[in-house]
Design a protein around this motif. Sequence first.
Motif, PDB file in Angstrom:
ATOM      1  N   ILE A  79       3.612  -1.461   6.921  1.00 60.26           N
ATOM      2  CA  ILE A  79       2.662  -1.184   5.841  1.00 60.26           C
ATOM      3  C   ILE A  79       3.395  -0.850   4.544  1.00 60.26           C
ATOM      4  CG2 ILE A  79       0.913   0.459   5.048  1.00 60.26           C
ATOM      5  CD1 ILE A  79      -0.068   0.643   7.939  1.00 60.26           C
ATOM      6  N   ILE A  80       4.407  -0.003   4.654  1.00 59.60           N
ATOM      7  CA  ILE A  80       5.179   0.374   3.468  1.00 59.60           C
ATOM      8  C   ILE A  80       5.877  -0.838   2.870  1.00 59.60           C
ATOM      9  CG2 ILE A  80       7.131   1.758   2.649  1.00 59.60           C
ATOM     10  CD1 ILE A  80       6.406   3.837   4.769  1.00 59.60           C
ATOM     11  N   LEU A  81       6.541  -1.623   3.724  1.00 57.24           N
ATOM     12  CA  LEU A  81       7.285  -2.783   3.240  1.00 57.24           C
ATOM     13  C   LEU A  81       6.366  -3.799   2.571  1.00 57.24           C
ATOM     14  CD1 LEU A  81       9.893  -4.415   3.032  1.00 57.24           C
ATOM     15  CD2 LEU A  81       9.431  -5.302   5.337  1.00 57.24           C
ATOM     16  N   LEU A  82       5.267  -4.160   3.228  1.00 58.98           N
ATOM     17  CA  LEU A  82       4.360  -5.160   2.666  1.00 58.98           C
ATOM     18  C   LEU A  82       3.697  -4.658   1.390  1.00 58.98           C
ATOM     19  CD1 LEU A  82       2.651  -6.591   5.892  1.00 58.98           C
ATOM     20  CD2 LEU A  82       4.509  -7.587   4.539  1.00 58.98           C
ATOM     21  N   THR A  83       3.399  -3.364   1.345  1.00 53.62           N
ATOM     22  CA  THR A  83       2.804  -2.804   0.126  1.00 53.62           C
ATOM     23  C   THR A  83       3.783  -2.861  -1.039  1.00 53.62           C
ATOM     24  OG1 THR A  83       1.443  -1.311   1.466  1.00 53.62           O
ATOM     25  CG2 THR A  83       1.681  -0.783  -0.862  1.00 53.62           C
ATOM     26  N   LEU A  84       5.050  -2.549  -0.780  1.00 52.20           N
ATOM     27  CA  LEU A  84       6.059  -2.609  -1.837  1.00 52.20           C
ATOM     28  C   LEU A  84       6.267  -4.046  -2.313  1.00 52.20           C
ATOM     29  CD1 LEU A  84       8.719  -0.064  -0.507  1.00 52.20           C
ATOM     30  CD2 LEU A  84       7.103   0.256  -2.386  1.00 52.20           C
ATOM     31  N   ILE A  85       6.233  -4.996  -1.388  1.00 50.50           N
ATOM     32  CA  ILE A  85       6.354  -6.405  -1.775  1.00 50.50           C
ATOM     33  C   ILE A  85       5.177  -6.812  -2.658  1.00 50.50           C
ATOM     34  CG2 ILE A  85       6.309  -8.775  -0.907  1.00 50.50           C
ATOM     35  CD1 ILE A  85       7.868  -7.803   1.528  1.00 50.50           C
ATOM     36  N   HIS A  86       3.999  -6.409  -2.256  1.00 49.78           N
ATOM     37  CA  HIS A  86       2.808  -6.739  -3.039  1.00 49.78           C
ATOM     38  C   HIS A  86       2.860  -6.090  -4.418  1.00 49.78           C
ATOM     39  CE1 HIS A  86      -1.341  -8.153  -3.405  1.00 49.78           C
ATOM     40  NE2 HIS A  86      -1.622  -6.997  -3.992  1.00 49.78           N
ATOM     41  N   MET A  87       3.319  -4.833  -4.474  1.00 49.94           N
ATOM     42  CA  MET A  87       3.450  -4.143  -5.757  1.00 49.94           C
ATOM     43  C   MET A  87       4.466  -4.855  -6.655  1.00 49.94           C
ATOM     44  SD  MET A  87       4.982  -0.409  -6.604  1.00 49.94           S
ATOM     45  CE  MET A  87       6.592  -1.141  -6.328  1.00 49.94           C
ATOM     46  N   THR A  88       5.561  -5.327  -6.057  1.00 46.97           N
ATOM     47  CA  THR A  88       6.566  -6.069  -6.822  1.00 46.97           C
ATOM     48  C   THR A  88       5.961  -7.318  -7.444  1.00 46.97           C
ATOM     49  OG1 THR A  88       8.329  -5.256  -5.392  1.00 46.97           O
ATOM     50  CG2 THR A  88       8.805  -7.218  -6.695  1.00 46.97           C
ATOM     51  N   GLY A  89       5.111  -7.986  -6.649  1.00 48.93           N
ATOM     52  CA  GLY A  89       4.453  -9.183  -7.172  1.00 48.93           C
ATOM     53  C   GLY A  89       3.597  -8.880  -8.376  1.00 48.93           C
ATOM     54  N   TYR A  90       2.908  -7.719  -8.354  1.00 50.60           N
ATOM     55  CA  TYR A  90       2.053  -7.374  -9.483  1.00 50.60           C
ATOM     56  C   TYR A  90       2.855  -6.897 -10.690  1.00 50.60           C
ATOM     57  CZ  TYR A  90      -1.098  -4.813 -12.496  1.00 50.60           C
ATOM     58  OH  TYR A  90      -1.773  -4.360 -13.596  1.00 50.60           O
ATOM     59  N   LEU A  91       3.807  -6.004 -10.479  1.00 51.42           N
ATOM     60  CA  LEU A  91       4.517  -5.382 -11.596  1.00 51.42           C
ATOM     61  C   LEU A  91       5.552  -6.303 -12.224  1.00 51.42           C
ATOM     62  CD1 LEU A  91       5.098  -1.751 -10.253  1.00 51.42           C
ATOM     63  CD2 LEU A  91       3.383  -2.513 -11.901  1.00 51.42           C
ATOM     64  N   LEU A  92       6.285  -7.059 -11.400  1.00 52.27           N
ATOM     65  CA  LEU A  92       7.432  -7.813 -11.899  1.00 52.27           C
ATOM     66  C   LEU A  92       7.180  -9.306 -12.032  1.00 52.27           C
ATOM     67  CD1 LEU A  92      10.299  -6.062  -9.871  1.00 52.27           C
ATOM     68  CD2 LEU A  92       9.342  -5.446 -12.103  1.00 52.27           C
ATOM     69  N   CYS A  93       6.337  -9.872 -11.177  1.00 54.97           N
ATOM     70  CA  CYS A  93       6.165 -11.330 -11.143  1.00 54.97           C
ATOM     71  C   CYS A  93       4.852 -11.803 -11.741  1.00 54.97           C
ATOM     72  CB  CYS A  93       6.273 -11.830  -9.698  1.00 54.97           C
ATOM     73  SG  CYS A  93       7.818 -11.400  -8.880  1.00 54.97           S
ATOM     74  N   ASN A  94       3.998 -10.918 -12.125  1.00 51.92           N
ATOM     75  CA  ASN A  94       2.690 -11.281 -12.662  1.00 51.92           C
ATOM     76  C   ASN A  94       2.824 -11.639 -14.146  1.00 51.92           C
ATOM     77  OD1 ASN A  94       0.037 -11.575 -13.330  1.00 51.92           O
ATOM     78  ND2 ASN A  94      -0.586  -9.510 -12.750  1.00 51.92           N
ATOM     79  N   PRO A  95       2.538 -12.903 -14.538  1.00 51.54           N
ATOM     80  CA  PRO A  95       2.700 -13.285 -15.948  1.00 51.54           C
ATOM     81  C   PRO A  95       1.724 -12.587 -16.888  1.00 51.54           C
ATOM     82  CG  PRO A  95       1.648 -15.052 -14.716  1.00 51.54           C
ATOM     83  CD  PRO A  95       2.087 -14.030 -13.705  1.00 51.54           C
ATOM     84  N   THR A  96       0.702 -11.938 -16.341  1.00 48.70           N
ATOM     85  CA  THR A  96      -0.206 -11.145 -17.171  1.00 48.70           C
ATOM     86  C   THR A  96      -0.073  -9.650 -16.860  1.00 48.70           C
ATOM     87  OG1 THR A  96      -2.013 -11.387 -15.554  1.00 48.70           O
ATOM     88  CG2 THR A  96      -1.865 -13.038 -17.290  1.00 48.70           C
ATOM     89  N   GLY A  97       0.946  -9.274 -16.088  1.00 46.59           N
ATOM     90  CA  GLY A  97       1.122  -7.899 -15.647  1.00 46.59           C
ATOM     91  C   GLY A  97       1.873  -7.026 -16.627  1.00 46.59           C
ATOM     92  N   PRO A  98       2.206  -5.816 -16.223  1.00 49.07           N
ATOM     93  CA  PRO A  98       2.826  -4.829 -17.124  1.00 49.07           C
ATOM     94  C   PRO A  98       4.167  -5.281 -17.701  1.00 49.07           C
ATOM     95  CG  PRO A  98       2.008  -3.752 -15.146  1.00 49.07           C
ATOM     96  CD  PRO A  98       1.892  -5.223 -14.906  1.00 49.07           C
ATOM     97  N   GLU A 140      -2.973  -2.970 -10.179  1.00 41.19           N
ATOM     98  CA  GLU A 140      -2.681  -2.927  -8.753  1.00 41.19           C
ATOM     99  C   GLU A 140      -2.744  -1.475  -8.265  1.00 41.19           C
ATOM    100  OE1 GLU A 140      -2.220  -3.770  -5.092  1.00 41.19           O
ATOM    101  OE2 GLU A 140      -2.349  -5.377  -6.579  1.00 41.19           O
ATOM    102  N   SER A 141      -3.373  -1.287  -7.098  1.00 39.97           N
ATOM    103  CA  SER A 141      -3.601   0.070  -6.585  1.00 39.97           C
ATOM    104  C   SER A 141      -2.306   0.802  -6.263  1.00 39.97           C
ATOM    105  CB  SER A 141      -4.479   0.022  -5.326  1.00 39.97           C
ATOM    106  OG  SER A 141      -3.866  -0.751  -4.311  1.00 39.97           O
ATOM    107  N   THR A 142      -1.201   0.067  -6.074  1.00 40.08           N
ATOM    108  CA  THR A 142       0.081   0.711  -5.779  1.00 40.08           C
ATOM    109  C   THR A 142       0.921   0.945  -7.036  1.00 40.08           C
ATOM    110  OG1 THR A 142       1.010  -1.479  -5.315  1.00 40.08           O
ATOM    111  CG2 THR A 142       0.220  -0.195  -3.439  1.00 40.08           C
ATOM    112  N   ALA A 143       0.330   0.756  -8.210  1.00 40.53           N
ATOM    113  CA  ALA A 143       1.055   1.088  -9.439  1.00 40.53           C
ATOM    114  C   ALA A 143       1.371   2.581  -9.445  1.00 40.53           C
ATOM    115  CB  ALA A 143       0.214   0.733 -10.662  1.00 40.53           C
TER     116      ALA A 143
END
Length: 447
Positions: free
Chosen positions: A47-66, A389-392
């Motif tokens: 759960i921790i690993l997959l959540t961190l991967i998902h958070m990475t996708g939102y924070l770092l790889c999202n072209p409309t993200g932070p 993203e909820s894990t921000a």
Amino acid sequence: MGGHNEQDYRQRSGLLEDVIIPLSRRLRQIAYLKAIRESFFLMMPVIILLTLIHMTGYLLCNPTGPLLGEDWLGLGSVLTGGLHDQAYRESSFFAFWNHIREYLEVTNILNSLLFAMVLTVKLADLWQVNKYLALICTVAAYLFIITAFSGNDHELALYFAGRSFFLALLIATFSTLMFSRLSRLKFLQLPVLPELPHEMALSLKLLLPLSCTLLASLLTAFGWISVESSLLSLPAILAHTINESIAQSPAMAIGYELLRRLLWWLGLNGNSLTYFWNEAFYIPAQIANEISGGKFIFTAEFFDAASISLLGLAISVWVFASRQRLRRLSAYCFPIMLLSINEPFLFALPIVLNPMFLVPYLLAPMLNVLVGWLAIHWGIVPLFRYTVESTAPVLLQGWLATGDIMGAVLQLVWLSLDIVIYTPFVIIFNLLTKEEDRTEEAYPHET
């Protein structure tokens, strides 16, 4: 005056000792709930690993993200040579990173599937059925749902994001229970040659129960997806029968948060099990605020931002707990709780079925909702307009979701209030457990 205080104390003590503690003990003995808790224990690293991967996708790889988005740091425009607006969205850079982000969203499906597989093994042991054949039934049911889903990969990932635990619970329970019941029916068991290897003989013997379970899973999956995409779906029915003004009332919002936390206290994923209400009212409110200038206070992002109350307990335990073990546990879980990953602390302290922390665990988020409503209603804090993203990270989440530093200030106020609420209960917990043996120091661990 002293007599009244003593009487009140006895009443509270009676409620704890006569109702809450016996109830938690009985619930702790329910084998099905125990299987769910143990599945969470085994799944925690995943759960921790997959959540961190998902958070990475939102924070770092999202072209409309932070990081890359034009409305935030804007590194995407810098890296594309100054492209903006439509030109930026049509660039190959945008398409590439958007594809990476959507690819990482597969973690939503993986999280649900893996949890269902672990729970299937636990239930197979509980109901005394072959765990490998039960796993085949569970995985097949997931494949049937994915096949029946009519949307694209991104929509499928979003579908599983909200319903991950609900679907895992539903599929694992349905497929394993049905297979266990059918496999006990003698007339469905095929005769096999004694010369065959044991595993082959067993699988052939249970061929008809396995086939019936797979067929039922197939029909159920297609029926479920058909209902989910129609006006008969639960969110559609709720939205049609209940006025949105009722969902936006502070009383209903507090009740929604109370139900979510009570389900978590039972060891069930309250976010997933109440997602239908969220999808009917608070997600549309969030979209309306973001796109069409809505004025809704209670939105999906509001409740995500308000879900930091457990962090207040972690801080209170770290500062005031008398046991070194609890202080180390709090320090260990603190970094991931900053990313709103609360499950490790929730199950390790534990909060789940812990009678001592039931009251503050329910009270703190309810007060967060009330304080948040007042702050936004009085214009101190802006509306939650942006999807985050909820894990921000905590504080950053409130800032990004409101687009204003006051969103972070509101989260800080919530956190301070939660620490104040939890601290007396941590001190009382110290007093009640100080004489217990080390192996029994965490009373809720007893089975």
